[in-house]
Each structure stands twice: as structure tokens, then as C-alpha cells.
Design a protein around this motif. Structure first.
Motif, PDB file in Angstrom:
ATOM      1  N   ASN A 274      38.092  30.805  50.739  1.00 27.55           N
ATOM      2  CA  ASN A 274      39.506  31.170  50.607  1.00 27.55           C
ATOM      3  C   ASN A 274      39.790  32.511  51.266  1.00 27.55           C
ATOM      4  N   GLU A 275      38.891  33.453  51.074  1.00 26.16           N
ATOM      5  CA  GLU A 275      39.087  34.775  51.673  1.00 26.16           C
ATOM      6  C   GLU A 275      39.050  34.689  53.202  1.00 26.16           C
ATOM      7  N   ALA A 276      38.342  33.686  53.737  1.00 26.91           N
ATOM      8  CA  ALA A 276      38.170  33.566  55.193  1.00 26.91           C
ATOM      9  C   ALA A 276      39.228  32.675  55.839  1.00 26.91           C
ATOM     10  N   THR A 277      40.154  32.136  55.048  1.00 23.01           N
ATOM     11  CA  THR A 277      41.095  31.132  55.569  1.00 23.01           C
ATOM     12  C   THR A 277      42.514  31.684  55.662  1.00 23.01           C
ATOM     13  N   ARG A 278      43.150  31.436  56.807  1.00 27.67           N
ATOM     14  CA  ARG A 278      44.533  31.883  57.021  1.00 27.67           C
ATOM     15  C   ARG A 278      45.328  30.743  57.661  1.00 27.67           C
ATOM     16  N   SER A 279      46.568  30.572  57.226  1.00 27.23           N
ATOM     17  CA  SER A 279      47.425  29.522  57.772  1.00 27.23           C
ATOM     18  C   SER A 279      48.815  30.057  58.048  1.00 27.23           C
ATOM     19  N   MET A 280      49.472  29.425  59.015  1.00 23.95           N
ATOM     20  CA  MET A 280      50.888  29.692  59.277  1.00 23.95           C
ATOM     21  C   MET A 280      51.517  28.397  59.774  1.00 23.95           C
TER      22      MET A 280
ATOM     23  N   GLY B  56      68.305  22.850  67.097  1.00 24.44           N
ATOM     24  CA  GLY B  56      67.990  23.862  68.095  1.00 24.44           C
ATOM     25  C   GLY B  56      67.215  25.043  67.549  1.00 24.44           C
ATOM     26  N   GLU B  57      66.801  24.947  66.275  1.00 26.09           N
ATOM     27  CA  GLU B  57      66.015  26.031  65.677  1.00 26.09           C
ATOM     28  C   GLU B  57      64.767  25.468  65.013  1.00 26.09           C
ATOM     29  N   TYR B  58      63.820  26.343  64.722  1.00 22.96           N
ATOM     30  CA  TYR B  58      62.753  25.962  63.817  1.00 22.96           C
ATOM     31  C   TYR B  58      62.536  27.093  62.822  1.00 22.96           C
ATOM     32  N   ALA B  59      61.921  26.748  61.697  1.00 21.35           N
ATOM     33  CA  ALA B  59      61.731  27.723  60.635  1.00 21.35           C
ATOM     34  C   ALA B  59      60.260  28.112  60.573  1.00 21.35           C
ATOM     35  N   LEU B  60      59.999  29.388  60.589  1.00 18.47           N
ATOM     36  CA  LEU B  60      58.624  29.887  60.515  1.00 18.47           C
ATOM     37  C   LEU B  60      58.248  30.140  59.057  1.00 18.47           C
ATOM     38  N   GLY B  61      57.028  29.756  58.696  1.00 11.83           N
ATOM     39  CA  GLY B  61      56.533  30.086  57.361  1.00 11.83           C
ATOM     40  C   GLY B  61      56.953  29.110  56.297  1.00 11.83           C
ATOM     41  N   LEU B  62      56.989  27.844  56.663  1.00 14.12           N
ATOM     42  CA  LEU B  62      57.373  26.803  55.694  1.00 14.12           C
ATOM     43  C   LEU B  62      56.432  26.759  54.507  1.00 14.12           C
ATOM     44  N   GLY B  63      56.949  26.249  53.384  1.00 17.29           N
ATOM     45  CA  GLY B  63      56.081  25.881  52.279  1.00 17.29           C
ATOM     46  C   GLY B  63      55.853  24.385  52.312  1.00 17.29           C
TER      47      GLY B  63
ATOM     48  N   THR C  35      59.113  25.578  73.355  1.00 15.10           N
ATOM     49  CA  THR C  35      58.157  24.553  73.776  1.00 15.10           C
ATOM     50  C   THR C  35      56.973  24.530  72.813  1.00 15.10           C
ATOM     51  N   ALA C  36      56.167  23.475  72.927  1.00 16.66           N
ATOM     52  CA  ALA C  36      54.946  23.395  72.127  1.00 16.66           C
ATOM     53  C   ALA C  36      54.062  24.603  72.425  1.00 16.66           C
ATOM     54  N   GLU C  37      54.016  25.007  73.677  1.00 18.96           N
ATOM     55  CA  GLU C  37      53.216  26.186  74.046  1.00 18.96           C
ATOM     56  C   GLU C  37      53.714  27.430  73.345  1.00 18.96           C
ATOM     57  N   GLY C  38      55.036  27.591  73.321  1.00 19.16           N
ATOM     58  CA  GLY C  38      55.621  28.769  72.675  1.00 19.16           C
ATOM     59  C   GLY C  38      55.303  28.801  71.189  1.00 19.16           C
ATOM     60  N   ILE C  39      55.435  27.652  70.544  1.00 19.83           N
ATOM     61  CA  ILE C  39      55.170  27.590  69.105  1.00 19.83           C
ATOM     62  C   ILE C  39      53.686  27.803  68.821  1.00 19.83           C
ATOM     63  N   ALA C  40      52.836  27.196  69.656  1.00 16.64           N
ATOM     64  CA  ALA C  40      51.393  27.384  69.484  1.00 16.64           C
ATOM     65  C   ALA C  40      51.031  28.860  69.632  1.00 16.64           C
ATOM     66  N   THR C  41      51.645  29.509  70.598  1.00 15.48           N
ATOM     67  CA  THR C  41      51.350  30.915  70.837  1.00 15.48           C
ATOM     68  C   THR C  41      51.721  31.766  69.617  1.00 15.48           C
ATOM     69  N   LEU C  42      52.890  31.499  69.053  1.00 13.39           N
ATOM     70  CA  LEU C  42      53.322  32.253  67.872  1.00 13.39           C
ATOM     71  C   LEU C  42      52.376  32.024  66.689  1.00 13.39           C
ATOM     72  N   LEU C  43      52.014  30.761  66.455  1.00 12.59           N
ATOM     73  CA  LEU C  43      51.133  30.459  65.327  1.00 12.59           C
ATOM     74  C   LEU C  43      49.766  31.126  65.507  1.00 12.59           C
ATOM     75  N   VAL C  44      49.227  31.044  66.711  1.00  8.03           N
ATOM     76  CA  VAL C  44      47.911  31.638  66.961  1.00  8.03           C
ATOM     77  C   VAL C  44      47.975  33.155  66.758  1.00  8.03           C
TER      78      VAL C  44
ATOM     79  N   ARG D 237      49.993  34.907  64.859  1.00  8.40           N
ATOM     80  CA  ARG D 237      50.122  35.274  63.446  1.00  8.40           C
ATOM     81  C   ARG D 237      48.805  35.103  62.699  1.00  8.40           C
ATOM     82  N   VAL D 238      48.103  34.019  63.005  1.00  4.39           N
ATOM     83  CA  VAL D 238      46.860  33.768  62.273  1.00  4.39           C
ATOM     84  C   VAL D 238      45.762  34.724  62.740  1.00  4.39           C
ATOM     85  N   LEU D 239      45.741  35.016  64.036  1.00 10.32           N
ATOM     86  CA  LEU D 239      44.715  35.939  64.554  1.00 10.32           C
ATOM     87  C   LEU D 239      44.983  37.385  64.152  1.00 10.32           C
ATOM     88  N   ALA D 240      46.210  37.669  63.736  1.00 12.60           N
ATOM     89  CA  ALA D 240      46.529  39.041  63.305  1.00 12.60           C
ATOM     90  C   ALA D 240      45.662  39.456  62.118  1.00 12.60           C
ATOM     91  N   GLU D 241      45.137  38.480  61.393  1.00 11.62           N
ATOM     92  CA  GLU D 241      44.289  38.817  60.241  1.00 11.62           C
ATOM     93  C   GLU D 241      42.837  38.394  60.472  1.00 11.62           C
TER      94      GLU D 241
END
Lengths: 572, 572
Positions: free
Chosen positions: B180-186, B208-215, B229-238, B240-244
Motif C-alpha cells: 500500500n505504501e508503494a502504490t499510487r493511482s490517479m 468537451g471536458e474530463y474530470a481529474l481525480g475521479l472516485g 488526446t489519449a497522449e495528453g491524458i496519459a502524460t498527465l496521469l504519468v 501525477r503518479v511519478l510525482a510521488e
């Protein structure tokens, strides 16, 4: 809706690349699809599955030990091209020949069929088994003409298990045929699906209703019903599928059935389980023994909401094949020992372009703008052609025309740059069209362009009359290859009048531009009656997707392009 | 939308039954959920997963050899009750104790926690590890307070593999905590999800929008972004997760990561693969080694369209646990040898109802209409309470109140029929409420009713004052159990003023009906400020679902029910 997309035109390719990246233990990407990442025994029959994309896990998700040896992956809802089929078969062959398994659709039949001859010439014996489990798409008498839907899984599994058991090519083909004959499916749709990049679904289901007899390419079903409980829907599906239960015999089918409750995409697993509760109860009450039921997504249709029920009526042999272990990205059962990882040899067949005579090369360059015009017009009309196709078929016609004409233009430009003559020009353009578009219309347009190539020469420039006669032969190719006649409501309703009128006008001594303009008007007239027919009978025509008799939007696009070329010829 | 449904209230139960029917080789249904159909070695630590339903395959789809030993299955998006937890743990215990693993939500914490003491009394040692992988739900400093989303899979897999390897209870608990301590999701959402039987989704995402940080319970995310684009969304997710990402150390985490691209339900596999293509590229460019990536649906949220990215930063031990074989309905990897099929002993604990004194039994019968009133009012207000909850939480509050109050009424009727006294009446009603409703509010209401039982007696009828003092104690239970204070914007904002005012009025000599009416007005006033606050701050409060501080609709329903009872008391 499709949300995660880069370039919609690249969606199927991007998805395939990601799928392989996520499943490197199972899959190796080759031209046209995937092959197993691991080795198989020498002499094992290869089972090759395939068809259009948009159905994950069908078909590439079923490749792996105990399952398929390779999958040919077309564009979204479009059959792959013959050269893609060839490539995947070559990469997957282990010296035992190959059984080619796909749902019974015209485009797939054409393209897989076209790959058999070159493969056979290289000593790879192939057999085709078309899957036809969908009760909704034709009568019980004509069951072999039905289209393939989720029952694909049963037929693929049986063939693959037979191959893994070391059976020979005849026996694997026989197992596939037996499984297909024993498999029946019926589905319902709650919503249509939306092609990547499109804003609207291919069809809609009115609120408070569901559609019985859905197809897996956005075909809208054969009848509408008032929305019902899960129990009500399960009861209807079970009734329809059991209506074709074979007689129970000792030693043969004795009430054992494989069961698949298949989600079409947007329908939740929780819902599928609710439905399965009733399906199990009803089948048990009917005295059946359920063997290894599968409840999940196996043959999807993008984001369509819906569900289908498939039964395979088992004899002891089919039951053994159904229960055999298999391991693939999306279908895993039992315990399989995978072979060693293997290097897949790429079969790159770049044909060097031969230069033609200066006269023929000059004419090739003169004719290039016509191919440019075909590509431009296809792009300009992509949306309207797709819309028209979504009424009668699977909505991919506009996309296919763009992919085909663009690929043809690119190849033609390369040919002209290499000083090719007119014969080579149209030969490479035709090959590229078929390759780039896939599907039925891709095969037909590709063959027509190559016919032009056959009629022309790399050694000399053609006269106007010769060009016209070549165009007539090319137009006749659509009917020959499609085995369709005028009045069948296919694109032949446009190509035949075109060829007839062009012949008559050239015979009467008209110049090419004048003759062409008249022929294009004849094509338009033929296409208009077809288009009208399609618009009126759209819903009832779902049956037809398995036959060449209903590529109706093709007539419209043919007439459109010929009219466009007439304008070009008049102004040149 | 949910299309395949019989009775919406029975949807989760119907789905569970169908799931077990479809997976009899893996699952046996027991009270409260499922346990493995096959045996495990004596002394093996049992890993019990669970939470609300609507997340398939989480959690029951992960039960099987090498995976979990049992899953507790609550109603849709509602935590199971303590007695359900107890039942599943007892059925899954092999003498090695149990690790209880679930996403960090208030209701689950309460209910799983409440099961520990009775299990411990019977010699079953249990440990709780709450999963908190969702970066969006709290700060890096407060990572343990975050809620659990798709990273559940990594933590569950690590704990299960540790148990299968024969590690002891401390070690399995430690493995779960380390994972759990080693796992991060967005995650991101493109559409909300719709509860079975509901006509509208819990939230909507503007076109025309998407929501970041869904439950994963229809919580709408923390920020809106222009569609990319899928690339843009993938980049944002990566990003955020790599930030930790933790520091890389020799012998510890050295750049090896487990990767999960998880579809929320309606998002197609093809789209997930498109996204994964970019995820893989970015992670590889960042110098990471991807170990056994999973791209598919593992933790869904009904029919929500969306995707999440989870990374587990691996040390050699976690990598070994991640790669260990496992076999379950929905997660299969490597080759596992299953144990023999086993008979599961049902732990039916029907408590015989003891008859009270004639006076107390007569009073119990007199009080029964109050429980009837609670059930009636809950049903009448189900939709509006659900709607209110969907702004702040997971939309299940209305449903929970109906399930709880109906179950309480049913148990109370049985108690009255068995001539129970008032103490037993409220004790069984409280137990049934908690059991029937699950979730946080179920636990709180159940405890409050049982507190009433404790304050009353089966031997004598209570005076009006005694009834009032018992109600005060019951109202105070909400705050005690929830560890919340007035002003925290929880239901305590209604229960505390109620208890205060009721005390003051009874002290001042008011009769019960008058005092109650005043107390109900005070509760309503407290609830109104809460409700207003929720309505205004809805979007920003998503963080709070992991804490007891935000069961706001509970204040509204409490005030509503107390006002209704005031009317009853005034007219009786």
C-alpha cells in the motif's frame, strides 16, 4: 463514445500496438496483426483468426498457447486485406498448414480467400471455415449463410484445441466445422456503438425499448421490443437459442452445452451475472448440463450496450475440446505449458518498381491527378458515405474509401517518381488500395484498379479508346469478383450501367470525356435507386451483411467518383 | 445505464448469485459474500477483501488459489455489515488468522472494525490494512488518509501471494502495508455512473471536458480539464503518479514498477490499449522497468467511462509477490495448483428471541409503529436523499436508509410476535438495521438503536422520561462512534442539537411529545446548515469520502425522521 484516442484513423493501429505492449508474453506484432510470442511444435496446424477490429478480445486477445496461433487485425469493423492475412499466416505457420477462422462476412471471405492462392503457391495449405452462429441473420435452413457473432469463441476454441492436440489439417478443419454447426447465438442491444472520432452512434435504440438480433458492427437488430426485466430478456434469448437444439442421441449430443453470456462492451459484468442467473435456471430446467460457462466480454462491439447468449451443443469430442487448457491475453483456462519465446521472421515483400517506357511513364504522370481526385473526393464525402453505410451495414464505408484511395495515391506517386508505366501505376495503386482499405469495397476497388493495370502497358502510351476499354474492363471486375448482378442492390447497380454506357458511347464514336460523362450519369441513376432502397429498407437488411448482395453504399461512392472524374476529363 | 436488472434493490444480490453460478470452480456463496470453493493448507493466513459492490471484478472476482480467500460483498457502493464480514471471515479461516483488506472508506472501516472483536473472541486473529492509493483524495503527507481505488489490485495481490507463500499473520499484514505504501493511482472520468434503477448518473462531465481525480463511487473528481488526446491524458496521469516516486536505492526500489491501466467500466479495452502505448513510452523514457503490466477492467465503477493509472514501486520482495501465480475468476497469472473442493460450513447464528415481561412486551408493541414510521419515511424520501448524497458522496444514502429501516422493522415485528420486551426490541432492530443497510450510516443507526435497547429493560415498561433519556443516549451514540463533533459538517450537526435540546426540555419538565418536537426543530436547523454547505461545496468535498467527517446527508435524514416521529408522538 470513444474518449481515449489520438488520431481516429490510427485508432485500430494504436490500439493493436498498445495491446501487444501490454501482452508481450503472448503476442508479437507482425504486418497485419499478431502472432504468438512463443513457439509451437513443428508440424502443428496453425489456427488463424481475424476480422475487423473493435471486438476485443476477439480476435487478437485469443492468441496464445492452446488458443490461436495468429490474428489478422483489420481496421475498425473492416476486414483485413489479403496481404495482411498472408503476412500473419506466414509468420504463424509451423509446417502443418493453417485453418483460417472468421465470422461469415463478405469482406472477410473475399480477403481471406484471396490470400489462399499465394500461400498455397508457397506450400502453405490453408482451409477456410466461416463462423455463422447468429440465429437472427438468416433462416435455420440457411444457417451457413448467417453471420458470426459471439459464438466465434466456441468455434475458435474447438479448432485451437484440436490443433494443440496434434490433429492434422483435415481434422482441425473438421473440428471447426463441427463446432460451428453446433453453435447458436442470439443477442439484444440497448444502445448503438460509436466509431472512434464520430460524434454519433451508428444507430440508436429508442428509450424504453431493446433491439433483438443485434450485429456486432453496429447493425441494429431485426425487431424492437418493449424494455423488459433481465428475467424476461433471458427467457427470450434462451427460447430462441433452444429453438434450434439438435436431437439428443446416445454417444452424440446428450444435453451437455457450453454457455457464453457475452457483453457487447458497455454492459456491466454485474448485469451479465444477473442475466446468467436466469439463463442457468432455465437451461437446467430444460434438462441441460452446463459445461464451463463463460460470462464476460469476449466479442464486443466498441461501446455498444447489449448482451448475447451463445450455446454450443456438445458431443463428447466437442466437450473435450471446449475443456482443454488455453492461455491467451483474454481467455485463460486450465494449465498450459507455453513453448520457448521465438524470433518471428518478418516477411517483408517490397517489390521494386520497374521503370516503363518514356511514353508510358509520361502518361502515368498525366493520369496521376485522377488518382489524386479519387482521394480528394473520398475524403470530402467520408462522413456522408459512412452515414449511408450505417443504415445498411457497419458504417465503415466512408473510412474504407478514404484509406484505400489515400493508400493508392501514395503508392501511385512513388510509382511515378520511379518512372513507372501505366500498367505498373495502376497495379501498385490497386494493391495499395486493397491493402489500405481492407473490407469488401477495398478488395473490389483494388481488383478493379489492377484490372486497369492489366489492360494497359508499361511499354507504350494508351490511346483514348484503349483507356476507355480498360475502364470498362475494370468496371466489370466489380461484378465478376462480387458475383453480383444488376438488381441485386449492390454496387453493380452502378458499375454495370457505367460499363454498358461507356461501351455504347465509345462504340458510337464519342470521345472519352463525353462517353465518360454519359456513363457516370448512368452510374448515378443506378446508384440512386439503390440508395433509396437502402434508406427505405435499412432496418430489414441486417441479414445481408453476410452476403455480397448488400454493399449498397458502394454504388453511391462509385457513381460519385465517376462523376467527379467526368468533370476532370471534361476540363483537361 | 443499467439495463439488465430485475428488482433494483436486489441487483447486488442477484449479481452475486449469478457470479457464483458462473464461477463454481472458484467461489462458494456464504452469508455476506463468497469464499473459495477449494481448500487451502491448514494454518494459511486468510486474506479477506471486500467493500461495496459495483466494482467487478473487485472484489469477489479476485477470490481463488493464490488470490483472496474470501470477499465480503456489500450493496452497490455501500460497505458490507459487520456480521457479513464476520460470516465471510469465519467461512474462510484456516486457523492462521486473517488480514482484512479494503479501500479506505469510513463505512468499511466501521463495519470491518466492528467484526474484529467477536472474531477475536472466537480465536480468529484479524488485522486490518486499509488501501489508500488515490493521489487525488489527500495530500502526500496525509497519504494514509487517501481513499482506495484501482491500486487495490496491487495490495491484494501482494498480501495474497504472501499468504500463499506460507508467511505468518504479521508478515502478511506487513506485506500488505508495504504494498500500500508503494502504490499510487490517479484517474480521470469522462462520464458518471448510474445506480441500478436510477434514471440519471450520479454526476455528469460537461461535453468537451474530463474530470481529474475521479472516485470509484461516482465521486466526480477534483478538477475539470479541456478534453485532450489519449497522449495528453496519459502524460498527465504519468506525471501525477511519478510525482510521488520514491528514491531509488540499491537493494530496494530500483526503478521496477508494476503498472495497471484500469478501465472504469464503459471505456473500451481498445481505448485502454491506446493509452497504454503512451504510458509505456513515458515510463520507459523515465528509466523505469515495467513488470507484468495489466491493462483491463479490475476496479470498475458500474458504467462510468474513465481510466486510472496505478503504479506499485517494487522492491525485490514486492516484485516476487506481484509475479507469483494466482487464479481467480477475473485475475489469472502463471500456473497455480488448486486445492480439493471443500464443503463450506454455514455459520448460521439465529438468536432465539427471549420474551419480556407482559408490561415491557406491551410497551414494545406500542412502540412498533415508530419503527414503521421510520421505514415509511425512509422509503418516501429515498430519491431525494440519494440525490443529496450524490452531490457529496456516493449516492447510496437513500438506499441505505430504506434497507436499514426496512430490515429493522421486519426484525422488530418478529420480536413483538415473540413477545419481546423493549430492550430486546431495539437490540434486534439495531442489529438488523446495521446488517441490512451496511455502510457508515447503517453502522451508526444500528448502534443508536441498540443503545436504546441498552437503556431500556425487558422486565418493566419505561416511563416517558426514561424513554426520552434513552433517546438522548441513542442520539449521542452517533457522535461517539463517528468520532465527530458539531461543526464538522456531519450528521452530528443534527444529532447533537437534538440531544442537547431534548435534555434541556426534559430537564425543564416538558412532556416527551413537546420536548421531542423542540429537539426535532433543533436537529432540522443543524441539518439545514449542513445540507446547504454540502450543496455549495459538493465538488470540493470529494476528499472527504475517506473520513467520517462528511456523511452530511445523514444529518438531513436524521432531522427528517425525528420530525416525523415528533408528529407521531404529538398525535398519539
Amino acid at each position: 463514445m470513444t474518449y481515449l484516442v489520438n488520431d481516429p484513423k490510427q485508432f485500430a493501429a494504436d490500439s493493436l500496438t498498445g495491446m501487444v505492449a501490454a501482452n508481450e508474453d503472448y503476442l508479437t506484432e507482425v504486418h497485419g496483426g499478431v502472432t504468438r510470442a512463443t513457439d509451437s511444435p513443428q508440424g502443428e496446424v496453425a489456427v488463424i483468426v481475424g476480422g475487423g477490429s473493435g471486438h476485443y478480445p476477439a480476435f487478437a486477445g485469443w492468441v496464445g498457447p492452446g488458443m490461436a496461433h495468429g490474428a489478422v487485425c483489420g481496421n475498425i469493423f473492416a476486414s483485413p486485406s489479403a496481404s495482411q492475412v498472408e503476412s500473419v499466416v506466414r509468420a504463424s505457420d509451423h509446417g502443418g498448414g493453417a485453418v483460417l477462422l472468421f465470422g461469415n462476412y463478405a469482406g472477410d471471405r473475399l480477403q481471406f480467400g484471396a490470400a489462399q492462392s499465394p500461400l498455397g503457391a508457397d506450400g502453405i495449405d490453408t482451409r477456410i471455415v466461416t463462423i455463422s452462429d447468429d440465429i437472427a441473420s438468416d433462416t435455420p435452413q440457411n444457417w451457413k449463410d448467417r453471420r458470426g457473432i459471439a459464438g466465434d469463441l466456441f468455434v475458435v476454441k474447438a479448432a485451437c484445441a484440436a490443433a494443440a492436440a496434434g490433429r492434422d489439417l483435415d481434422a482441425v478443419e473438421a473440428a471447426a466445422n463441427k463446432a460451428n454447426e453446433a453453435t447458436r447465438s442470439m443477442g439484444v442491444a440497448f444502445t448503438g456503438c460509436t466509431l472512434p472520432g464520430a460524434d454519433e452512434p451508428l444507430f440508436t435504440v429508442p428509450e424504453g425499448e431493446y433491439a433483438l438480433g443485434l450485429g456486432i458492427h453496429g447493425e441494429p437488430g431485426i425487431s424492437s421490443h418493449k424494455m423488459d426485466t433481465a428475467e424476461g430478456i433471458a427467457t427470450l434469448l434462451v427460447e430462441r437459442v433452444l429453438a434450434e437444439e439438435p436431437a439428443r442421441t446416445a454417444g452424440g449430443y446428450d444435453g451437455h452445452v457450453a454457455v457464453l453470456v457475452n457483453g457487447l462492451g458497455a454492459t456491466k459484468y454485474e448485469e451479465l451475472f444477473v442475466l446468467y442467473g436466469t439463463v442457468k435456471k432455465l437451461l437446467t430446467e430444460h434438462g441441460l448440463t452446463i459445461v464451463h460457462p463463460i460470462v464476460g466480454e469476449q466479442v464486443t462491439s466498441l461501446d455498444m450496450a447489449g448482451v448475447s447468449l451463445s450455446l454450443m451443443y456438445l458431443d463428447p469430442d466437442l466437450e473435450e475440446l471446449w475443456l482443454a487448457p488455453g492461455d491467451s491475453p483474454a481467455y485463460k483456462t486450465g494449465s498450459v505449458t507455453a513453448g520457448q519465446r521465438r524470433e518471428v521472421v518478418a516477411h517483408d515483400e517490397k517489390v521494386a518498381i520497374r521503370a516503363g517506357s518514356p511514353e508510358s511513364a509520361a502518361q502515368a504522370e498525366e493520369l496521376l491527378p485522377l488518382l489524386q481526385a479519387l482521394a480528394d473526393m473520398s475524403s470530402a464525402n467520408e462522413a456522408s458515405l459512412g452515414k449511408l453505410d450505417s443504415i445498411a451495414g457497419d458504417g465503415d464505408h466512408g473510412q474504407g474509401m478514404v484509406l484505400g484511395s489515400t493508400a493508392a495515391l501514395k503508392a501511385a506517386k512513388q510509382a511515378v517518381a520511379a518512372h513507372a508505366g501505366t500498367s505498373t501505376l495502376f497495379d501498385v495503386a490497386g494493391a495499395a488500395w486493397s491493402e489500405g482499405a481492407g473490407g469488401t469495397s477495398g478488395a473490389l476497388w483494388g481488383a478493379a484498379l489492377r484490372e486497369l493495370g492489366t489492360m494497359l502497358s508499361d511499354d507504350q502510351a494508351a490511346t483514348e479508346d484503349r483507356l476507355g476499354r480498360a475502364a470498362i474492363a475494370a468496371a466489370r471486375r466489380f461484378a465478376q469478383l462480387g458475383e453480383a448482378r444488376p438488381g441485386d442492390k449492390t454496387m453493380v447497380d452502378a458499375t454495370a450501367p457505367f460499363a454498358d454506357e461507356l461501351t455504347a458511347r465509345l462504340d458510337a464514336g464519342d470521345d472519352l470525356a463525353t462517353a465518360w460523362a454519359a456513363a457516370a450519369r448512368a452510374a448515378t441513376k443506378g446508384a440512386e435507386s439503390t440508395a433509396d432502397m437502402v434508406a427505405r429498407k435499412g432496418r430489414a437488411r441486417t441479414h445481408g451483411t453476410a452476403s455480397l448482395g448488400h454493399q449498397d453504399p458502394g454504388a453511391v461512392s462509385f457513381a460519385l467518383l465517376m462523376s467527379g472524374l467526368a468533370d476532370r476529363l471534361a476540363n483537361s
